[in-house]
Design a protein around this motif. Structure first.
Motif, mmCIF file in Angstrom:
data_model
loop_
_atom_site.group_PDB
_atom_site.id
_atom_site.type_symbol
_atom_site.label_atom_id
_atom_site.label_comp_id
_atom_site.label_asym_id
_atom_site.label_seq_id
_atom_site.Cartn_x
_atom_site.Cartn_y
_atom_site.Cartn_z
ATOM 1 N N GLU A 102 1.066 -0.988 0.260
ATOM 2 C CA GLU A 102 -0.067 -0.071 -0.200
ATOM 3 C C GLU A 102 0.846 1.251 -0.236
ATOM 4 O O GLU A 102 2.037 1.261 0.770
ATOM 5 N N GLY A 103 0.510 2.412 -0.790
ATOM 6 C CA GLY A 103 1.926 3.025 -0.947
ATOM 7 C C GLY A 103 2.588 2.635 -1.798
ATOM 8 O O GLY A 103 3.329 2.132 -2.970
ATOM 9 N N PHE A 159 -3.856 24.670 4.585
ATOM 10 C CA PHE A 159 -3.243 23.177 4.972
ATOM 11 C C PHE A 159 -3.896 22.364 3.818
ATOM 12 O O PHE A 159 -3.245 21.915 3.826
ATOM 13 N N VAL A 160 -4.990 22.842 3.440
ATOM 14 C CA VAL A 160 -5.516 21.404 2.204
ATOM 15 C C VAL A 160 -4.202 21.946 0.810
ATOM 16 O O VAL A 160 -3.757 21.160 -0.244
ATOM 17 N N GLU A 161 -4.049 22.613 0.579
ATOM 18 C CA GLU A 161 -2.644 23.900 -0.641
ATOM 19 C C GLU A 161 -2.151 22.955 0.135
ATOM 20 O O GLU A 161 -1.188 22.442 -1.035
ATOM 21 N N ARG A 162 -1.260 23.077 0.691
ATOM 22 C CA ARG A 162 0.215 22.420 1.147
ATOM 23 C C ARG A 162 -0.329 21.037 0.561
ATOM 24 O O ARG A 162 1.040 20.198 0.590
ATOM 25 N N MET A 163 -1.311 20.086 1.582
ATOM 26 C CA MET A 163 -1.506 18.825 0.979
ATOM 27 C C MET A 163 -1.137 18.248 -0.952
ATOM 28 O O MET A 163 -0.793 17.852 -0.655
ATOM 29 N N GLN A 164 -1.519 18.969 -1.054
ATOM 30 C CA GLN A 164 -2.022 19.420 -3.211
ATOM 31 C C GLN A 164 -0.323 19.236 -3.264
ATOM 32 O O GLN A 164 -0.224 18.371 -3.878
ATOM 33 N N ALA A 165 0.569 20.332 -3.161
ATOM 34 C CA ALA A 165 1.594 20.608 -3.104
ATOM 35 C C ALA A 165 2.256 19.050 -2.880
ATOM 36 O O ALA A 165 3.510 19.053 -3.248
ATOM 37 N N HIS A 166 2.163 18.673 -1.487
ATOM 38 C CA HIS A 166 2.768 17.152 -1.480
ATOM 39 C C HIS A 166 2.411 16.377 -2.048
ATOM 40 O O HIS A 166 3.039 14.825 -1.929
ATOM 41 N N LEU A 167 1.111 16.306 -2.694
ATOM 42 C CA LEU A 167 0.351 14.848 -3.474
ATOM 43 C C LEU A 167 1.417 14.753 -4.159
ATOM 44 O O LEU A 167 2.108 12.924 -4.163
ATOM 45 N N PRO A 168 2.104 15.113 -5.070
ATOM 46 C CA PRO A 168 3.020 14.224 -5.922
ATOM 47 C C PRO A 168 3.941 13.784 -5.612
ATOM 48 O O PRO A 168 4.561 12.572 -6.100
ATOM 49 N N GLY A 169 4.489 13.884 -3.839
ATOM 50 C CA GLY A 169 5.737 12.560 -3.366
ATOM 51 C C GLY A 169 5.482 11.121 -3.151
ATOM 52 O O GLY A 169 6.580 10.460 -2.305
ATOM 53 N N SER A 221 2.864 7.888 -3.691
ATOM 54 C CA SER A 221 2.033 6.826 -4.305
ATOM 55 C C SER A 221 0.575 7.098 -3.720
ATOM 56 O O SER A 221 0.688 5.483 -3.191
ATOM 57 N N VAL A 222 -0.449 7.193 -3.827
ATOM 58 C CA VAL A 222 -1.352 7.441 -3.882
ATOM 59 C C VAL A 222 -2.423 7.261 -4.635
ATOM 60 O O VAL A 222 -2.579 7.838 -5.845
ATOM 61 N N ASP A 223 -3.453 7.214 -4.478
ATOM 62 C CA ASP A 223 -5.137 7.087 -5.183
ATOM 63 C C ASP A 223 -4.768 8.320 -5.605
ATOM 64 O O ASP A 223 -5.032 9.192 -4.946
ATOM 65 N N ARG A 224 -5.408 8.023 -7.366
ATOM 66 C CA ARG A 224 -5.846 9.481 -8.226
ATOM 67 C C ARG A 224 -6.858 10.323 -7.600
ATOM 68 O O ARG A 224 -6.765 11.588 -7.912
ATOM 69 N N LYS A 225 -7.818 9.769 -6.661
ATOM 70 C CA LYS A 225 -9.280 10.497 -6.503
ATOM 71 C C LYS A 225 -8.378 10.953 -5.304
ATOM 72 O O LYS A 225 -9.311 12.157 -5.052
ATOM 73 N N CYS A 226 -7.627 11.554 -4.380
ATOM 74 C CA CYS A 226 -7.126 12.134 -3.643
ATOM 75 C C CYS A 226 -6.948 13.459 -4.155
ATOM 76 O O CYS A 226 -7.410 14.623 -3.598
ATOM 77 N N ALA A 227 -6.564 13.692 -5.449
ATOM 78 C CA ALA A 227 -6.166 15.416 -6.191
ATOM 79 C C ALA A 227 -7.576 15.791 -6.089
ATOM 80 O O ALA A 227 -8.265 16.627 -5.765
ATOM 81 N N LYS A 228 -8.122 14.819 -7.022
ATOM 82 C CA LYS A 228 -9.881 15.518 -7.150
ATOM 83 C C LYS A 228 -10.654 15.894 -6.048
ATOM 84 O O LYS A 228 -11.067 16.908 -5.396
ATOM 85 N N ILE A 229 -10.540 15.669 -4.579
ATOM 86 C CA ILE A 229 -10.848 14.773 -2.737
ATOM 87 C C ILE A 229 -10.743 16.801 -2.889
ATOM 88 O O ILE A 229 -11.257 17.706 -2.295
ATOM 89 N N LEU A 230 -9.726 17.043 -2.687
ATOM 90 C CA LEU A 230 -8.790 17.767 -2.382
ATOM 91 C C LEU A 230 -8.703 19.664 -3.126
ATOM 92 O O LEU A 230 -9.301 20.277 -2.343
ATOM 93 N N GLU A 231 -9.229 18.988 -4.047
ATOM 94 C CA GLU A 231 -9.495 20.721 -5.176
ATOM 95 C C GLU A 231 -11.049 20.806 -4.984
ATOM 96 O O GLU A 231 -11.600 21.871 -4.678
ATOM 97 N N LYS A 232 -12.166 19.864 -4.886
ATOM 98 C CA LYS A 232 -12.980 19.590 -4.352
ATOM 99 C C LYS A 232 -13.171 20.753 -2.597
ATOM 100 O O LYS A 232 -13.770 21.764 -2.776
ATOM 101 N N CYS A 233 -12.171 20.467 -1.754
ATOM 102 C CA CYS A 233 -12.362 20.700 -0.345
ATOM 103 C C CYS A 233 -11.425 22.289 -1.176
ATOM 104 O O CYS A 233 -12.485 22.848 -0.053
#
Ligand SMILES: C[S@@+](CC[C@H](N)C(=O)[O-])C[C@H]1O[C@@H](n2cnc3c(N)ncnc32)[C@H](O)[C@@H]1O
Ligand SMILES: [Zn+2]
Length: 379
Positions: free
Chosen positions: A13-14, A289-299, A301-313
């Motif tokens: 996982e990851g 905080f959520v913007e920082r999560m977006q910035a950390h996302l590419p680092g 190996s997580v589900d693609r859905k994470c990006a979509k969720i953060l965008e909506k948040c």
């Protein structure tokens, strides 16, 4: 991706190898014995990794993760392996801890240790100043309510507390008395019950935090068919803002609004209002905080859905504390549902705030009131 060892399998996982009972992968409901592991909670663990990593970027002090109810350690193993901070996981189940240790060896982890104790005793041993966790997690079967006090005490000033709840029927209003006892607030059944549920959990955390003279501010929340999960920042100062209140709902016309006191009748149709709460009526997301999560996302190996969720948040950060669904508007208007894009576009064109919501794929937030929403979407 699975190698087999009798009744156990190694999954990845990851980027972390985790030794799990084969039945937890095969069966629809994962067994509690020899140890509990829910493969369907991967997205929640993915989001944890991203949230914790974003949080640690600005955290000064010892970076220690405490997991009070670790099961076989899935979350803690990932934190130790993918983020690299010190991890201490705790569970009452010795078989779960034995698996956890084997997984730690599989990943060659030197920063991972286990504890076999009752959760509040475990957190109690980290509650003294200088020993508290930077990140503390509570992921129980059912309600987290009885663990909130000891979890807050084990979280350092400016630390992050993450809490999962899976007692969705209680939080959705099937057992109102039970909800009141556990969470200090009453739910109501609505099309946005998942948001009310998360706000009830936050309201309960707010009550406990106030008693301990600390502030617990949400920075991120997420929801799923099977669980709700909240992330709050703990600050050693009493809460002074007016963030506990009610969501008033009119069953006759669909009117809804947040209020700090009960209001007896609907100002649109004069029917009697129902109230959910007391609950948290403040923001659910901290934009930075959520913007920082977006910035950390590419680092990671997580589900693609994470990006979509953060965008909506991000889109819903400054919106009212409830949402509407396309289906309920269509039902009221006796028409077929409009598309989400068209609905949001129409509201914005007419000068209203509107956004999608991470709570529901066909949900939208707006400051427009129900009568006008219906008019705008009737054509
Ligand atoms: C939902 S599972 C945890 C799942 C885990 N966090 C994960 O991500 O896979 C809940 C765990 O709490 C443990 N548990 C239940 N009551 C406990 C208590 N009072 N103290 C410590 N552990 C407890 C159970 O043994 C179980 O492993
Ligand atoms: Zn009304």
């Amino acid at each position: 991706m699975c190698s087999q060892l009798n009744d156990l399998v190694i999954i990845t996982e990851g980027t972390t190898k985790i030794l799990v009972p084969r039945d937890s992968i095969k069966n629809k409901v994962p067994p509690k014995n020899p140890a509990f592991f829910n493969p369907r909670a991967k997205l929640s663990r993915d989001l944890s990794i991203v949230a914790y990593s974003a949080f640690l970027e600005n955290f000064e002090g010892p970076k220690v993760f405490l997991d009070g109810l670790s099961g076989l350690g899935a979350r803690g193993l990932r934190v130790a392996n993918e983020i690299g901070i010190e991890v201490v996981v705790n569970d009452l189940n010795p078989s779960a801890l034995a698996l956890s240790k084997e997984s730690a060896a599989l990943n060659s982890l030197q920063n991972y240790c286990t504890s076999e104790n009752e959760i509040c005793r475990f957190f109690g041993s980290f509650s003294k100043k200088g020993h508290r966790g930077a990140i503390v997690d509570v992921d129980p079967f059912g309600s987290p309510a009885k663990f909130i006090d000891c979890a807050i005490r084990a979280t350092v000033h400016r630390g992050l507390l993450s809490v999962t709840a899976t007692d969705l029927q209680v939080l959705h209003g099937l057992f109102k008395d039970s909800c009141k006892k556990k969470y200090h607030g009453t739910p109501i059944k609505t099309t946005y019950s998942n948001e009310i549920a998360i706000r009830l959990i936050l309201g309960c955390i707010g009550v406990v935090a106030a008693r301990l003279d600390v502030e617990a501010t949400p920075v991120f929340v997420e929801n799923n068919q099977h669980y709700y999960r909240i992330y709050v920042r703990i600050l050693n100062r009493p809460e002074t803002r007016d963030v506990i209140g009610f969501i008033a709902h009119c069953r006759s016309c669909g009117n809804r609004f947040a209020t700090t006191a009960h209001v007896s009748n609907c100002d649109l149709c004069d029917s009697r209002l129902e109230h959910a709460g007391p609950l948290w009526i403040g923001k659910l997301f901290e934009k930075e905080f959520v913007e920082r999560m977006q910035a950390h996302l590419p680092g990671f190996s997580v589900d693609r859905k994470c990006a979509k969720i953060l965008e909506k948040c991000i889109a819903e950060v400054n919106m009212p504390p409830y949402y509407y669904t396309l289906d309920e508007i269509a039902e009221m208007n006796k028409s077929s549902p409009s598309s989400l894009e068209r609905t949001i576009g129409k509201l914005q064109e007419n000068g209203f705030l509107s956004s999608p919501t991470s709570f529901n794929p066909t949900g939208f937030r707006t400051d427009c009131r129900i009568g006008r929403i219906r008019e705008l979407l009737s054509g």
